[in-house]
Design a protein around this motif. Structure first.
Motif, mmCIF file in Angstrom:
data_model
loop_
_atom_site.group_PDB
_atom_site.id
_atom_site.type_symbol
_atom_site.label_atom_id
_atom_site.label_comp_id
_atom_site.label_asym_id
_atom_site.label_seq_id
_atom_site.Cartn_x
_atom_site.Cartn_y
_atom_site.Cartn_z
ATOM 1 N N THR A 1 24.267 -38.230 -24.718
ATOM 2 C CA THR A 1 25.580 -38.087 -25.635
ATOM 3 C C THR A 1 26.108 -36.845 -25.817
ATOM 4 O OG1 THR A 1 25.529 -40.164 -26.736
ATOM 5 C CG2 THR A 1 26.903 -38.644 -27.638
ATOM 6 N N ARG A 2 25.168 -36.057 -25.926
ATOM 7 C CA ARG A 2 25.577 -34.527 -26.247
ATOM 8 C C ARG A 2 25.918 -33.786 -25.122
ATOM 9 N NH1 ARG A 2 20.615 -34.049 -29.511
ATOM 10 N NH2 ARG A 2 21.224 -34.263 -31.732
ATOM 11 N N LEU A 3 25.438 -34.265 -23.755
ATOM 12 C CA LEU A 3 26.027 -33.674 -22.601
ATOM 13 C C LEU A 3 27.312 -34.085 -22.194
ATOM 14 C CD1 LEU A 3 22.468 -33.997 -20.428
ATOM 15 C CD2 LEU A 3 23.699 -31.797 -21.425
ATOM 16 N N ALA A 4 27.356 -35.574 -22.763
ATOM 17 C CA ALA A 4 28.951 -36.219 -22.272
ATOM 18 C C ALA A 4 29.878 -35.514 -23.316
ATOM 19 C CB ALA A 4 28.769 -37.673 -22.539
ATOM 20 N N TRP A 5 29.498 -35.181 -24.535
ATOM 21 C CA TRP A 5 30.406 -34.781 -25.484
ATOM 22 C C TRP A 5 30.782 -33.287 -25.137
ATOM 23 C CZ3 TRP A 5 34.103 -35.477 -28.164
ATOM 24 C CH2 TRP A 5 34.621 -34.930 -29.345
ATOM 25 N N ALA A 6 30.028 -32.510 -24.530
ATOM 26 C CA ALA A 6 29.997 -31.259 -24.215
ATOM 27 C C ALA A 6 30.818 -31.145 -23.122
ATOM 28 C CB ALA A 6 28.501 -30.358 -24.087
ATOM 29 N N SER A 7 30.927 -32.061 -22.106
ATOM 30 C CA SER A 7 31.343 -32.108 -20.988
ATOM 31 C C SER A 7 32.998 -32.617 -21.177
ATOM 32 C CB SER A 7 30.955 -33.265 -19.902
ATOM 33 O OG SER A 7 29.614 -32.947 -19.522
ATOM 34 N N PHE A 8 33.227 -33.440 -22.143
ATOM 35 C CA PHE A 8 34.654 -34.060 -22.595
ATOM 36 C C PHE A 8 35.653 -33.078 -22.318
ATOM 37 C CE2 PHE A 8 37.758 -35.859 -25.366
ATOM 38 C CZ PHE A 8 38.116 -36.778 -24.441
ATOM 39 N N PRO A 9 35.577 -31.713 -23.083
ATOM 40 C CA PRO A 9 36.865 -30.831 -23.117
ATOM 41 C C PRO A 9 37.155 -30.330 -21.755
ATOM 42 C CG PRO A 9 35.116 -30.314 -24.843
ATOM 43 C CD PRO A 9 34.439 -31.331 -23.994
ATOM 44 N N TYR A 10 36.075 -30.159 -20.800
ATOM 45 C CA TYR A 10 36.409 -29.970 -19.363
ATOM 46 C C TYR A 10 37.623 -31.019 -18.837
ATOM 47 C CZ TYR A 10 33.126 -26.440 -19.443
ATOM 48 O OH TYR A 10 32.144 -25.374 -19.847
ATOM 49 N N PHE A 11 37.173 -32.281 -19.098
ATOM 50 C CA PHE A 11 38.028 -33.434 -18.451
ATOM 51 C C PHE A 11 39.516 -33.233 -19.196
ATOM 52 C CE2 PHE A 11 33.766 -35.164 -17.591
ATOM 53 C CZ PHE A 11 33.907 -35.315 -16.210
ATOM 54 N N VAL B 1 26.682 -45.798 -33.166
ATOM 55 C CA VAL B 1 27.857 -45.176 -33.521
ATOM 56 C C VAL B 1 27.915 -44.439 -34.692
ATOM 57 C CG1 VAL B 1 30.119 -45.760 -34.364
ATOM 58 C CG2 VAL B 1 29.340 -47.235 -32.558
ATOM 59 N N THR B 2 26.950 -44.740 -35.683
ATOM 60 C CA THR B 2 26.935 -43.653 -36.778
ATOM 61 C C THR B 2 26.300 -42.339 -36.298
ATOM 62 O OG1 THR B 2 26.466 -45.566 -38.298
ATOM 63 C CG2 THR B 2 25.840 -43.588 -38.857
ATOM 64 N N ASP B 3 25.117 -42.260 -35.381
ATOM 65 C CA ASP B 3 24.761 -41.102 -34.791
ATOM 66 C C ASP B 3 25.982 -40.499 -34.221
ATOM 67 O OD1 ASP B 3 22.550 -41.904 -35.832
ATOM 68 O OD2 ASP B 3 21.498 -42.271 -34.007
ATOM 69 N N ARG B 4 26.612 -41.005 -33.436
ATOM 70 C CA ARG B 4 27.770 -40.288 -32.769
ATOM 71 C C ARG B 4 28.705 -39.710 -33.381
ATOM 72 N NH1 ARG B 4 24.158 -42.498 -30.671
ATOM 73 N NH2 ARG B 4 23.336 -41.931 -28.539
ATOM 74 N N GLN B 5 29.025 -40.644 -34.511
ATOM 75 C CA GLN B 5 30.004 -39.981 -35.603
ATOM 76 C C GLN B 5 29.470 -38.754 -36.046
ATOM 77 O OE1 GLN B 5 30.412 -43.398 -38.045
ATOM 78 N NE2 GLN B 5 32.294 -44.248 -37.183
ATOM 79 N N GLY C 1 30.537 -35.577 -34.430
ATOM 80 C CA GLY C 1 31.953 -35.481 -34.612
ATOM 81 C C GLY C 1 32.794 -36.335 -33.565
ATOM 82 N N ILE C 2 32.022 -37.313 -32.849
ATOM 83 C CA ILE C 2 32.779 -37.864 -31.676
ATOM 84 C C ILE C 2 33.566 -38.977 -32.476
ATOM 85 C CG2 ILE C 2 32.535 -39.579 -29.847
ATOM 86 C CD1 ILE C 2 29.777 -37.959 -29.374
ATOM 87 N N PRO C 3 34.941 -39.039 -32.216
ATOM 88 C CA PRO C 3 35.911 -40.112 -32.608
ATOM 89 C C PRO C 3 35.420 -41.436 -31.967
ATOM 90 C CG PRO C 3 37.051 -38.551 -31.547
ATOM 91 C CD PRO C 3 35.645 -38.316 -31.279
ATOM 92 N N THR C 4 34.640 -42.319 -32.983
ATOM 93 C CA THR C 4 34.261 -43.464 -32.573
ATOM 94 C C THR C 4 33.995 -44.403 -33.881
ATOM 95 O OG1 THR C 4 32.397 -44.742 -31.412
ATOM 96 C CG2 THR C 4 31.810 -42.697 -32.552
ATOM 97 N N SER C 5 34.203 -45.673 -33.615
ATOM 98 C CA SER C 5 34.128 -46.732 -34.619
ATOM 99 C C SER C 5 33.528 -48.039 -34.252
ATOM 100 C CB SER C 5 35.331 -46.978 -35.533
ATOM 101 O OG SER C 5 36.340 -47.121 -34.559
ATOM 102 N N VAL C 6 32.953 -48.887 -34.748
ATOM 103 C CA VAL C 6 32.742 -50.059 -34.846
ATOM 104 C C VAL C 6 33.984 -50.988 -34.961
ATOM 105 C CG1 VAL C 6 30.956 -52.133 -35.091
ATOM 106 C CG2 VAL C 6 30.362 -49.992 -35.219
#
Ligand SMILES: Cc1cc2nc3c(=O)[nH]c(=O)nc-3n(C[C@H](O)[C@H](O)[C@H](O)COP(=O)(O)OP(=O)(O)OC[C@H]3O[C@@H](n4cnc5c(N)ncnc54)[C@H](O)[C@@H]3O)c2cc1C
Length: 422
Positions: free
Chosen positions: A93-103, A137-141, A144-149
């Motif tokens: 998840t950390r890799l995906a989140w660090a990649s997201f700003p590039y996209f 989801v709690t871990d990802r929140q 700082g990732i915008p996510t919810s159940v």
């Protein structure tokens, strides 16, 4: 950056048996651009090799990317391009989140277009695994990732065309979506070539040269190239390329079919990007008129990376249509447009292998196991830091070291879960 000059490349490496690591520093004289000598040779111009070349070039290192075919000819060109953060493993998840700003900010960060389309993302699970979903989801929140159940009612509001059981739950990421994998790889490559990278297509690496336990370069079908650092970013061919350096790695070939259906106008929009565990599939819109669907079972394991991928399994269309209709009933009037297959490198724990291995100066950026598109920007950044500075500091790629397999420490999700592909 200047085209000539001196650069220092620090290479951390591990023994072929992956039981010990050592650090070596190689000072190389960078030749003029367009010579056959570079600081770093990258084998493979998929999204991973292209991202790495981009990050290395942005630091001023000279890079030669050697590609047996053409940019994005492997897994990247067949990728479904999902961009989402919900993994079961925080390190991914950390890799995906660090990649997201590039996209999201591609034009500013890389230049041009990567086709990122924000559709929102739902990961739908049956109620029986709701606790695990909520914990993820709690871990990802917390990152700082915008996510919810969301519950069934909320899912129907987000995606009115979906048939949802009352007891189903989902992780929802409003900002996620999909991008164009070939465009992403080409964009990285173009930006890298605007700097200090050179791309040689139609050059299959046939040998890796080693002297005194250190790599010195490669032989290809288009001649010899020299560098003190060689990176294996060869996707489904990574096991074969590692053997050229005398290294056995646990990377096999994983084959995966996808298809495109035309979506009738009666199907309610919007259709988000969805991973649907209950039905063992995922889907996303492809523009406004089509939907892409992939199934998580019946994936082929093993076999040659050279196999033709132009055709999906003969029964794929029936299986895919039957499943997608259960989730999107309006697609009973849909039309199957096309289907094909793709192949990626798969590891035993379905996570990538990143870092040094084998002779000094040899690195692995492979085994992306069907999920390595969305993480490519951050993986390339981390690998470039590891190669140039001796350690990745912007992102943590240490968990993905090859040693984990020999040491019996496969990566598993923090809250459990099964392997995805079967
Ligand atoms: C059908 C499918 C759908 C997918 N969907 C998603 C998704 O939705 N989201 C996601 O994040 N990931 C997805 N993935 C996974 C993702 O696409 C891959 O993990 C990623 O593209 C791997 O990139 P790569 O650069 O490592 O490999 P590749 O793209 O395979 O590139 C490797 C390159 O190395 C070259 N090469 C091989 N051997 C040599 C040699 N000896 N000499 C020179 N060149 C060589 C090949 O020609 C190839 O171009 C999917 C994969 C597939 C197959």
């Amino acid at each position: 950056m200047p085209d000539t000059g001196r650069s220092t490349v620090t290479a951390a490496t591990a023994t072929a048996t992956a039981t010990a690591t050592a650090t070596a520093t190689a000072t190389v004289t960078r030749g003029p651009r367009m010579t056959d000598t570079a600081d770093v040779i990258v084998i493979g111009a998929g999204v991973q090799g292209a991202s790495l070349a981009f990050h290395l070039a942005s630091r001023g290192a000279s890079v030669i990317v050697l590609e047996r075919s053409s940019v994005a000819a492997g897994a990247t060109g067949r990728s479904s391009g999902l961009v989402r953060m919900h993994y079961d493993l925080l390190a991914e998840t950390r890799l995906a989140w660090a990649s997201f700003p590039y996209f999201r900010d591609w034009a500013q960060r890389v230049g041009g277009e990567c086709g990122f389309t924000k559709t929102g993302f739902l990961r739908i699970e049956p109620a029986s695994v709701g606790d695990r979903l909520r914990a993820n989801v709690t871990d990802r929140q917390a990152l700082g990732i915008p996510t919810s159940v969301v519950d069934a009612e909320e899912m129907r509001r987000i995606a009115p065309g979906l048939e949802v059981d009352d007891d189903e739950v989902a992780a929802y990421e409003p900002d996620s979506g999909y991008a164009d994998p070939s465009g992403t790889a080409s964009g990285f490559m173009r930006a890298a070539r605007d700097g200090s990278a050179r791309l040689v297509q139609g050059a299959e690496v046939t040998a890796i040269t080693v002297q005194g336990g250190r790599v010195t370069g490669v032989e290809t079908t288009r001649g010899s190239f020299a560098a003190p650092v060689v990176v294996n970013a060869a996707g489904g061919w990574a096991g074969r390329v590692a053997e050229l350096a005398g290294l056995q790695i646990p990377v096999t070939v994983w084959r995966h079919d996808t298809g495109y259906l035309g979506v009738p106008p009666e199907v309610a929009r919007p259709i988000p990007t969805v991973i649907d565990s209950a039905h063992g599939m995922y889907f996303r819109p492809e523009g406004s008129e089509m939907i892409l669907v992939g199934l998580e079972d019946h994936s082929g394991m093993g076999g040659s990376p050279d196999r033709d991928t132009s055709e999906a399994d003969p029964d794929f269309r029936d299986r895919a249509a039957e499943r997608i209709i259960r989730r999107v009933p309006g697609l009973i009037e849909g039309t199957f447009r096309t289907s094909h297959s793709g192949q990626d490198g798969l590891t035993p724990d379905e996570r990538p292998i990143l870092g040094p291995a084998g002779p000094l100066g040899f690195y692995l950026d492979c085994g992306h196991s069907g999920t390595g598109f969305k993480t490519a920007p951050a993986v390339g950044l981390g690998m470039s830091e590891l190669i140039l500075d001796g350690a990745a500091t912007s992102v943590d790629i240490a968990p993905f070291a090859l040693e984990r397999f020999a040491e019996g420490r496969p990566l598993v999700g923090e809250h459990g879960g099964d392997l995805t592909w079967s």
